[in-house]
Design a protein around this motif. Structure first.
Motif, PDB file in Angstrom:
ATOM      1  N   GLU A 218       0.853  -1.156   0.037  1.00 58.66           N
ATOM      2  CA  GLU A 218       0.076  -0.191  -0.087  1.00 58.66           C
ATOM      3  C   GLU A 218       0.824   1.373   0.110  1.00 58.66           C
ATOM      4  O   GLU A 218       1.949   1.367   0.510  1.00 58.66           O
ATOM      5  CB  GLU A 218      -0.851  -0.274   1.219  1.00 58.66           C
ATOM      6  N   THR A 219       0.624   2.227  -0.771  1.00 53.89           N
ATOM      7  CA  THR A 219       1.429   3.439  -1.007  1.00 53.89           C
ATOM      8  C   THR A 219       0.241   4.622  -1.132  1.00 53.89           C
ATOM      9  O   THR A 219      -1.006   4.309  -0.959  1.00 53.89           O
ATOM     10  CB  THR A 219       2.351   3.437  -2.320  1.00 53.89           C
ATOM     11  N   ASP A 220       0.727   5.766  -0.985  1.00 49.44           N
ATOM     12  CA  ASP A 220       0.212   7.067  -1.033  1.00 49.44           C
ATOM     13  C   ASP A 220      -0.644   7.071  -2.259  1.00 49.44           C
ATOM     14  O   ASP A 220      -1.552   7.655  -2.437  1.00 49.44           O
ATOM     15  CB  ASP A 220       1.058   8.470  -0.796  1.00 49.44           C
ATOM     16  N   TYR A 221      -0.240   6.218  -3.228  1.00 47.27           N
ATOM     17  CA  TYR A 221      -0.679   6.194  -4.693  1.00 47.27           C
ATOM     18  C   TYR A 221      -2.340   5.839  -4.709  1.00 47.27           C
ATOM     19  O   TYR A 221      -3.010   6.343  -5.298  1.00 47.27           O
ATOM     20  CB  TYR A 221       0.024   5.452  -5.644  1.00 47.27           C
ATOM     21  N   VAL A 222      -2.509   5.001  -3.799  1.00 42.83           N
ATOM     22  CA  VAL A 222      -3.720   4.345  -3.391  1.00 42.83           C
ATOM     23  C   VAL A 222      -4.414   4.679  -2.194  1.00 42.83           C
ATOM     24  O   VAL A 222      -5.750   4.341  -2.022  1.00 42.83           O
ATOM     25  CB  VAL A 222      -3.888   3.023  -3.645  1.00 42.83           C
ATOM     26  N   ASN A 223      -3.749   5.592  -1.534  1.00 43.78           N
ATOM     27  CA  ASN A 223      -4.510   5.971  -0.302  1.00 43.78           C
ATOM     28  C   ASN A 223      -5.629   7.026  -0.395  1.00 43.78           C
ATOM     29  O   ASN A 223      -5.603   7.890  -1.163  1.00 43.78           O
ATOM     30  CB  ASN A 223      -3.567   6.669   0.555  1.00 43.78           C
ATOM     31  N   MET A 224      -6.726   6.822   0.234  1.00 50.31           N
ATOM     32  CA  MET A 224      -8.145   7.559  -0.249  1.00 50.31           C
ATOM     33  C   MET A 224      -7.902   8.916   0.174  1.00 50.31           C
ATOM     34  O   MET A 224      -8.497   9.889  -0.564  1.00 50.31           O
ATOM     35  CB  MET A 224      -9.239   6.977   0.522  1.00 50.31           C
TER      36      MET A 224
END
Length: 275
Positions: A218-224
């Motif tokens: 999980e990365t900021d790229y998919v963080n809501m």
């Protein structure tokens, strides 16, 4: 699902037939066509081969043939086989003929003639390929349209769809903590348009993208929360610069491109391009 054979007979590439068949079939959700595409049909021997195939796989026949003898042969053969046979362009050609007071020239594949429009489309495709995803930003002012937006908002497929329509299109991604090229804010020729989507939809698309790349972390790229911030910041930037914004959440690439073409045409005629 109702499976059936669909024969598409064309004296050119068959693109017109396929597009019209597709447009009609979306209205029949339980229909499952088995397509038989017969393109570049230019002689009676080919018609005989097509009729043999139709006899083996009876179904609906749609055609675009301008040669009268070939048309008659196909229609006569279909009547004998008791299958429906429809010339999809006849009503349109008849309307043009009545309105213009002219007979059609009856030349196959005229829409694919190597004219100026064709070469402009090739030029647009070459430009768009070279200016995808923020490349060669010093040449942005040569574009007709520049698309901006955060990652995974359909910028690239929309750009290429527009290029196929002869519109030179560049696209520039809005990436957090990465400054946009200064040239973007001083353009005089292109129409700049922002593309956006809902954070929920964007999150799902990005997660699917990572899965295809076999990335599980999980990365900021998919963080809501970060995605929401990205979307809000991008929209604010577009508003600040007076760039129209199109929400692609529930739009196909074709629908998005159609709206862009409308805005582009308005700009060409000197009318407002606001949404």
């Amino acid at each position: 699902m109702q499976e059936f054979h669909l024969h598409l007979v064309s004296d050119s590439t068959g693109e017109t037939l396929q597009a019209m068949a597709k447009a009609a079939l979306v209205q029949f959700e339980k229909a499952a066509p088995v397509e038989h595409v017969w393109s570049m049909t230019r002689n009676l021997r080919q018609i005989d081969d097509i009729l043999d195939s139709i006899e083996q796989n009876p179904g609906l026949v749609l055609f675009t043939l301008v040669n009268k003898e070939m048309r008659r042969t196909l229609e006569k053969g279909c009547r004998k086989l008791k299958v429906p046979c429809v010339s999809i362009l006849d009503p349109v050609m008849a309307a043009f003929s009545r309105y213009l007071g002219q007979e059609s020239r009856g030349l196959p594949g005229r829409q694919h003639t190597l004219n100026q429009e064709y070469f402009e489309r090739i030029e647009a495709l070459n430009y768009t390929m070279a200016h995808d995803d923020g490349q060669l930003t010093h040449e942005l002012n040569e574009a007709d349209v520049v698309l901006v937006g955060v990652s995974r908002t359909s910028k690239t497929p929309t750009s290429f769809y527009l290029a196929h329509r002869g519109i030179k299109t560049a696209n520039v991604p809005i990436v957090p903590d990465c400054p946009l090229p200064d040239t973007l804010f001083h353009l005089t020729r292109p129409l700049v348009i922002g593309l956006t989507t809902s954070p929920e939809r964007l999150s799902q698309i990005r997660k699917n993208r990572l899965l295809t790349l076999k990335e599980t972390q999980e990365t900021d790229y998919v963080n809501m929360e970060r995605i929401k911030e990205e979307v809000i910041a991008a929209r604010k930037m577009c508003t600040k610069n007076g760039w129209p914004v199109i929400d692609v959440t529930r739009r196909s690439v074709e629908e998005t491109a159609a709206q862009i073409i409308t805005l582009f045409n308005r700009r060409q005629t000197g009318r407002s391009v606001s949404l």
